[in-house]
Design an enzyme around this catalytic site. Sequence first.
Site, PDB file in Angstrom:
ATOM      1  N   ASP A  51       0.848  -1.204   0.000  1.00  0.00           N
ATOM      2  CA  ASP A  51       0.000   0.000   0.000  1.00  0.00           C
ATOM      3  C   ASP A  51       0.881   1.251   0.000  1.00  0.00           C
ATOM      4  O   ASP A  51       1.954   1.255  -0.616  1.00  0.00           O
ATOM      5  CB  ASP A  51      -0.913  -0.066   1.242  1.00  0.00           C
ATOM      6  CG  ASP A  51      -2.229   0.662   1.036  1.00  0.00           C
ATOM      7  OD1 ASP A  51      -2.222   1.898   1.008  1.00  0.00           O
ATOM      8  OD2 ASP A  51      -3.267  -0.006   0.900  1.00  0.00           O
ATOM      9  N   HIS A 106      -3.480   5.973   3.857  1.00  0.00           N
ATOM     10  CA  HIS A 106      -4.287   4.847   3.374  1.00  0.00           C
ATOM     11  C   HIS A 106      -3.748   3.508   3.892  1.00  0.00           C
ATOM     12  O   HIS A 106      -4.498   2.678   4.420  1.00  0.00           O
ATOM     13  CB  HIS A 106      -4.291   4.891   1.844  1.00  0.00           C
ATOM     14  CG  HIS A 106      -5.206   3.927   1.185  1.00  0.00           C
ATOM     15  ND1 HIS A 106      -4.831   2.636   0.864  1.00  0.00           N
ATOM     16  CD2 HIS A 106      -6.490   4.057   0.765  1.00  0.00           C
ATOM     17  CE1 HIS A 106      -5.845   2.023   0.264  1.00  0.00           C
ATOM     18  NE2 HIS A 106      -6.856   2.862   0.189  1.00  0.00           N
ATOM     19  N   ASN A 195     -13.851   0.518  -6.687  1.00  0.00           N
ATOM     20  CA  ASN A 195     -14.871   1.436  -6.167  1.00  0.00           C
ATOM     21  C   ASN A 195     -15.644   2.164  -7.250  1.00  0.00           C
ATOM     22  O   ASN A 195     -16.215   3.223  -6.999  1.00  0.00           O
ATOM     23  CB  ASN A 195     -14.202   2.477  -5.253  1.00  0.00           C
ATOM     24  CG  ASN A 195     -13.483   1.831  -4.095  1.00  0.00           C
ATOM     25  OD1 ASN A 195     -13.926   0.807  -3.581  1.00  0.00           O
ATOM     26  ND2 ASN A 195     -12.376   2.413  -3.687  1.00  0.00           N
ATOM     27  N   SER A 263     -11.095  -0.804  -0.324  1.00  0.00           N
ATOM     28  CA  SER A 263      -9.812  -0.764   0.385  1.00  0.00           C
ATOM     29  C   SER A 263      -9.969  -1.101   1.858  1.00  0.00           C
ATOM     30  O   SER A 263      -9.058  -1.660   2.468  1.00  0.00           O
ATOM     31  CB  SER A 263      -9.198   0.631   0.287  1.00  0.00           C
ATOM     32  OG  SER A 263      -8.635   0.844  -0.975  1.00  0.00           O
TER      33      SER A 263
END
Length: 283
Positions: A51, A106, A195, A263
């Site tokens: 990530d 994130h 998404n 996520s």
Amino acid sequence: ASATPDDLTDKLWGMHNTGQNGGKVDADIDAPEAWAIHSGRKDAPVIAVIDTGVDYNHPDLKANMWVNKGEIPGNGIDDDGNGVVDDVHGFNAFANSGNPMDGHSHGTHCAGTIAGVGNNGQGVTGVMQEAQIMAVKIFADSGSTNAAAIIRGINYATQMGARITSNSWGGGAANQGIFDAFNSSPALHIMAAGNSSGNNDTRPHYPSNYELPNNVAVAASDRNDNKASFSCYGEKSVDIAAPGRDIYSTVNGGGYASKSGTSMATPHVAGVAGLVASAFPDA
Ligand code: CA
Ligand code: CA
């Protein structure tokens, strides 16, 4: 560790939904029921969070960070000879350094859902109360990346023995090198479905659409057990849904925040996979 950790706050509806904030009772992953059996361990199988990096100094993550025992911190030497200098908690594959600190938030958020330190009187608990999180940073702090950085990151996780990888990222065309990196890894790869609210059966999303024997594609559900409106889906291309709307977790700089996305669903699944691998190491 506890079946009812003191940091299982009302905000963690995905772990335990009692109908708080208008949710549906038991629309959750049954975390307390799992924790009555097993809640993780300090030497649990390693989970790589691939990530934006992880705030490895976060007070609710630090104790659950993987430590590369072959590396002496801060001496400027690649002590274990794996090609990365001072890679104590993971790898910055974007910058090719041993410092995977998160400058975005994130990755730290995802890490907290997998393995925020449980029952420590602060913040949140992850799905795993005790765990080993390896930080693999494949994005710049701005969010940009490239295939070479992604491949380096996956290969590092494989080389250093990650049993599970958590991949809350995707988009763009299929890439043979990225496919090959995942395909040559024996780890279980958990991947966000995306998404854009589309059907991944007809509009493929990568990496979650790669035809691999060892990946799981994750859609997002909400506190009422409905598909989150933004979540991609697909009868053939998506395997499971998990809580992904209004998810409260750790962010960089020692803080906490709520975020939404596949996520956020992905690390719930990675955490459950980690609990299973921890409880049943030979599985
Ligand atoms: Ca090294
Ligand atoms: Ca905590």
